[in-house]
Design an enzyme around this catalytic site. Structure first.
Site, PDB file in Angstrom:
ATOM      1  N   HIS A 276      -7.259   4.392  -4.886  1.00  0.00           N
ATOM      2  CA  HIS A 276      -8.545   4.771  -4.304  1.00  0.00           C
ATOM      3  C   HIS A 276      -8.695   6.279  -4.338  1.00  0.00           C
ATOM      4  O   HIS A 276      -7.720   7.043  -4.259  1.00  0.00           O
ATOM      5  CB  HIS A 276      -8.765   4.200  -2.904  1.00  0.00           C
ATOM      6  CG  HIS A 276      -7.820   4.656  -1.834  1.00  0.00           C
ATOM      7  ND1 HIS A 276      -7.888   5.897  -1.265  1.00  0.00           N
ATOM      8  CD2 HIS A 276      -6.806   4.014  -1.200  1.00  0.00           C
ATOM      9  CE1 HIS A 276      -6.951   6.002  -0.324  1.00  0.00           C
ATOM     10  NE2 HIS A 276      -6.276   4.883  -0.275  1.00  0.00           N
TER      11      HIS A 276
ATOM     12  N   ASP B 159      -2.931   5.659  -2.829  1.00  0.00           N
ATOM     13  CA  ASP B 159      -3.901   6.644  -2.382  1.00  0.00           C
ATOM     14  C   ASP B 159      -3.841   7.834  -3.341  1.00  0.00           C
ATOM     15  O   ASP B 159      -2.836   8.544  -3.400  1.00  0.00           O
ATOM     16  CB  ASP B 159      -3.525   7.065  -0.958  1.00  0.00           C
ATOM     17  CG  ASP B 159      -4.380   8.160  -0.372  1.00  0.00           C
ATOM     18  OD1 ASP B 159      -5.278   8.662  -1.067  1.00  0.00           O
ATOM     19  OD2 ASP B 159      -4.121   8.516   0.802  1.00  0.00           O
TER      20      ASP B 159
ATOM     21  N   TYR C 239       0.853  -1.189   0.000  1.00  0.00           N
ATOM     22  CA  TYR C 239       0.000   0.000   0.000  1.00  0.00           C
ATOM     23  C   TYR C 239       0.888   1.238   0.000  1.00  0.00           C
ATOM     24  O   TYR C 239       1.930   1.270   0.671  1.00  0.00           O
ATOM     25  CB  TYR C 239      -0.907   0.009   1.227  1.00  0.00           C
ATOM     26  CG  TYR C 239      -1.806   1.213   1.299  1.00  0.00           C
ATOM     27  CD1 TYR C 239      -2.862   1.363   0.398  1.00  0.00           C
ATOM     28  CD2 TYR C 239      -1.596   2.226   2.231  1.00  0.00           C
ATOM     29  CE1 TYR C 239      -3.687   2.473   0.439  1.00  0.00           C
ATOM     30  CE2 TYR C 239      -2.415   3.337   2.280  1.00  0.00           C
ATOM     31  CZ  TYR C 239      -3.458   3.457   1.375  1.00  0.00           C
ATOM     32  OH  TYR C 239      -4.269   4.568   1.413  1.00  0.00           O
TER      33      TYR C 239
ATOM     34  N   ASP D  30      -0.763  16.058   5.519  1.00  0.00           N
ATOM     35  CA  ASP D  30      -1.660  15.364   4.589  1.00  0.00           C
ATOM     36  C   ASP D  30      -2.921  16.202   4.375  1.00  0.00           C
ATOM     37  O   ASP D  30      -3.994  15.887   4.874  1.00  0.00           O
ATOM     38  CB  ASP D  30      -2.005  13.989   5.169  1.00  0.00           C
ATOM     39  CG  ASP D  30      -2.928  13.187   4.274  1.00  0.00           C
ATOM     40  OD1 ASP D  30      -2.940  13.443   3.054  1.00  0.00           O
ATOM     41  OD2 ASP D  30      -3.636  12.302   4.790  1.00  0.00           O
TER      42      ASP D  30
ATOM     43  N   GLU E  19     -11.237   9.456  -2.852  1.00  0.00           N
ATOM     44  CA  GLU E  19     -12.134   9.720  -1.723  1.00  0.00           C
ATOM     45  C   GLU E  19     -13.143  10.816  -2.033  1.00  0.00           C
ATOM     46  O   GLU E  19     -13.040  11.508  -3.054  1.00  0.00           O
ATOM     47  CB  GLU E  19     -11.317  10.075  -0.489  1.00  0.00           C
ATOM     48  CG  GLU E  19     -10.535  11.363  -0.622  1.00  0.00           C
ATOM     49  CD  GLU E  19      -9.396  11.447   0.382  1.00  0.00           C
ATOM     50  OE1 GLU E  19      -9.362  12.439   1.128  1.00  0.00           O
ATOM     51  OE2 GLU E  19      -8.538  10.542   0.402  1.00  0.00           O
TER      52      GLU E  19
ATOM     53  N   CYS F  66      -6.413  14.022   6.865  1.00  0.00           N
ATOM     54  CA  CYS F  66      -6.337  12.622   7.266  1.00  0.00           C
ATOM     55  C   CYS F  66      -7.712  12.120   7.677  1.00  0.00           C
ATOM     56  O   CYS F  66      -8.455  12.811   8.394  1.00  0.00           O
ATOM     57  CB  CYS F  66      -5.352  12.470   8.425  1.00  0.00           C
ATOM     58  SG  CYS F  66      -5.387  10.842   9.203  1.00  0.00           S
TER      59      CYS F  66
ATOM     60  N   GLU G 117     -13.889   4.700   5.539  1.00  0.00           N
ATOM     61  CA  GLU G 117     -12.879   5.244   6.441  1.00  0.00           C
ATOM     62  C   GLU G 117     -13.413   5.480   7.840  1.00  0.00           C
ATOM     63  O   GLU G 117     -14.572   5.891   8.028  1.00  0.00           O
ATOM     64  CB  GLU G 117     -12.336   6.552   5.863  1.00  0.00           C
ATOM     65  CG  GLU G 117     -11.247   7.229   6.690  1.00  0.00           C
ATOM     66  CD  GLU G 117      -9.972   6.408   6.822  1.00  0.00           C
ATOM     67  OE1 GLU G 117     -10.029   5.284   7.363  1.00  0.00           O
ATOM     68  OE2 GLU G 117      -8.909   6.891   6.400  1.00  0.00           O
TER      69      GLU G 117
ATOM     70  N   ARG H 141     -13.157   5.470  -1.680  1.00  0.00           N
ATOM     71  CA  ARG H 141     -13.110   5.697  -0.235  1.00  0.00           C
ATOM     72  C   ARG H 141     -14.183   6.706   0.122  1.00  0.00           C
ATOM     73  O   ARG H 141     -14.346   7.723  -0.558  1.00  0.00           O
ATOM     74  CB  ARG H 141     -11.735   6.223   0.174  1.00  0.00           C
ATOM     75  CG  ARG H 141     -11.687   6.729   1.614  1.00  0.00           C
ATOM     76  CD  ARG H 141     -10.312   7.192   2.013  1.00  0.00           C
ATOM     77  NE  ARG H 141     -10.379   8.350   2.887  1.00  0.00           N
ATOM     78  CZ  ARG H 141      -9.317   8.949   3.417  1.00  0.00           C
ATOM     79  NH1 ARG H 141      -8.104   8.500   3.156  1.00  0.00           N
ATOM     80  NH2 ARG H 141      -9.464  10.007   4.190  1.00  0.00           N
TER      81      ARG H 141
ATOM     82  N   ASN I 289      -8.805   0.086   7.255  1.00  0.00           N
ATOM     83  CA  ASN I 289      -7.594   0.876   7.504  1.00  0.00           C
ATOM     84  C   ASN I 289      -7.201   0.738   8.969  1.00  0.00           C
ATOM     85  O   ASN I 289      -7.850   1.307   9.840  1.00  0.00           O
ATOM     86  CB  ASN I 289      -7.866   2.343   7.154  1.00  0.00           C
ATOM     87  CG  ASN I 289      -6.651   3.235   7.396  1.00  0.00           C
ATOM     88  OD1 ASN I 289      -5.560   2.755   7.665  1.00  0.00           O
ATOM     89  ND2 ASN I 289      -6.862   4.541   7.300  1.00  0.00           N
TER      90      ASN I 289
ATOM     91  N   ASP J 244      -5.936  10.412  -3.188  1.00  0.00           N
ATOM     92  CA  ASP J 244      -6.656  11.513  -2.550  1.00  0.00           C
ATOM     93  C   ASP J 244      -8.012  11.736  -3.232  1.00  0.00           C
ATOM     94  O   ASP J 244      -8.768  10.806  -3.411  1.00  0.00           O
ATOM     95  CB  ASP J 244      -5.801  12.779  -2.538  1.00  0.00           C
ATOM     96  CG  ASP J 244      -4.681  12.722  -1.509  1.00  0.00           C
ATOM     97  OD1 ASP J 244      -4.755  11.885  -0.595  1.00  0.00           O
ATOM     98  OD2 ASP J 244      -3.725  13.495  -1.619  1.00  0.00           O
TER      99      ASP J 244
END
Length: 300
Positions: A116, A89, A48, A62, A118, A126, A191, A161, A213, A91
């Site tokens: 992924h 990721d 990952y 982040d 989101e 985060c 999440e 996500r 996660n 974002d």
């Protein structure tokens, strides 16, 4: 030696097989290419690549400051170092739906097995922090639809996500997960679930693979793979675990040097020179030049 001989296309097929195997898969987070090789050596199923780790490695929080180019470059460097499938990721997809589409193709080109995307606003944060905001359903589904339409390899995995649990509750998370699957998501990443029953609720809502996660210091307890498998989770990630471990060790060593004037007290905790050379496959480079590895390793 050098990079993986398994093609990105083969890795994507393998990733799909793993998710369909009926066995939960563990994907630790790599913070650099060499840590990806270590993950493979220790027998894990995949790698990952966390957006938080990529940002933190640049000394940034982040909050969506990294660019597509930065993420694709570093993720590609990590993915090419291992025979395992790597998922990254992405974002919020780095912009509007057309930017999401380009992100998918750039990350395909970089050799990733999937990504992924989101449903947070930009600037995002985060997923285990308070104060998150999520976009409306239309915007969230447009992102996923654009991603699914843009991929050229049908085995490149599009995971959605959703962070809506923190703002609208569990029922809204179930409803959004269903809508994201209808929009083209191959898998769902819910999440910051509060407990195992919430993962079970997502499992009951959708028929695609779901991800858990297991990040430290977050909203979820650190469940075991057996517990997660028991509620139908297909994949578990440990996104920042290795970075936190490495930086913790680095901090302790620096404090020791500062206090004692030498690193001697920490040497026993370090990766040895021999082990490091083994990880980078130093000896194999003799196939190019027998003068590359023609020495005794000090301390061995």
């Amino acid at each position: 030696m050098l990079y993986s001989k398994v093609t990105p296309e083969q890795k994507r097929v393998r990733f799909r097989e793993l998710l369909a195997s009926g066995t939960i898969q563990q994907f630790p987070g790599a913070f650099n290419p060499l840590s990806a090789r270590l993950i493979e050596e220790k027998g894990f199923a995949g790698v990952y690549i966390s957006g938080a780790v990529l940002a933190n490695d640049l000394g940034l929080p982040d909050i969506g400051l990294t660019t597509l180019t930065e993420v694709a470059t570093r993720a590609g460097q990590i993915a090419r170092m291992t025979d395992l499938p790597s998922i990254v990721d992405a974002d919020t997809g780095f912009g509007e739906p057309m930017n999401v589409a380009r992100s998918v193709q750039e990350l395909e080109n970089a050799g990733l097995a999937g990504l992924h995307i989101e449903d947070q606003f930009n600037p995002k944060r985060c997923g285990h922090l308070d104060g998150k905001n999520v976009v409306d359903l239309d915007t969230a589904t447009k992102r996923i639809r654009a991603a699914a339409d843009a991929r050229r390899d049908p085995n490149f995995l599009i995971m959605a996500r959703t962070d809506i649990r923190a703002t609208d509750g569990l029922k809204a998370t179930q409803d959004r997960a269903k809508a994201l699957v209808e929009a083209g998501a191959d898998a769902i990443f819910p999440e910051a679930m509060k407990d195992l029953s919430e993962f079970q609720a997502i499992r009951d809502a959708v028929d695609v693979p779901i991800l858990a996660n297991m990040t430290e210091f977050g909203q979820s307890a650190l469940f075991t793979v057996e517990q997660l498998a028991g509620v139908g989770v297909n994949m578990v990630i440990y996104p920042v675990t290795l970075l936190r471990s490495a930086m913790g060790a680095a901090e302790r060593t620096l404090e020791s040097i500062r206090a004692d004037g030498t690193q001697e007290a920490q040497v026993g905790n370090m990766l040895t020179r021999a082990r490091l050379y083994d990880l980078v496959d130093y000896e194999a480079y003799n196939s190019f030049d027998t003068g590359v590895f023609n020495f005794q390793i000090p301390g061995q």
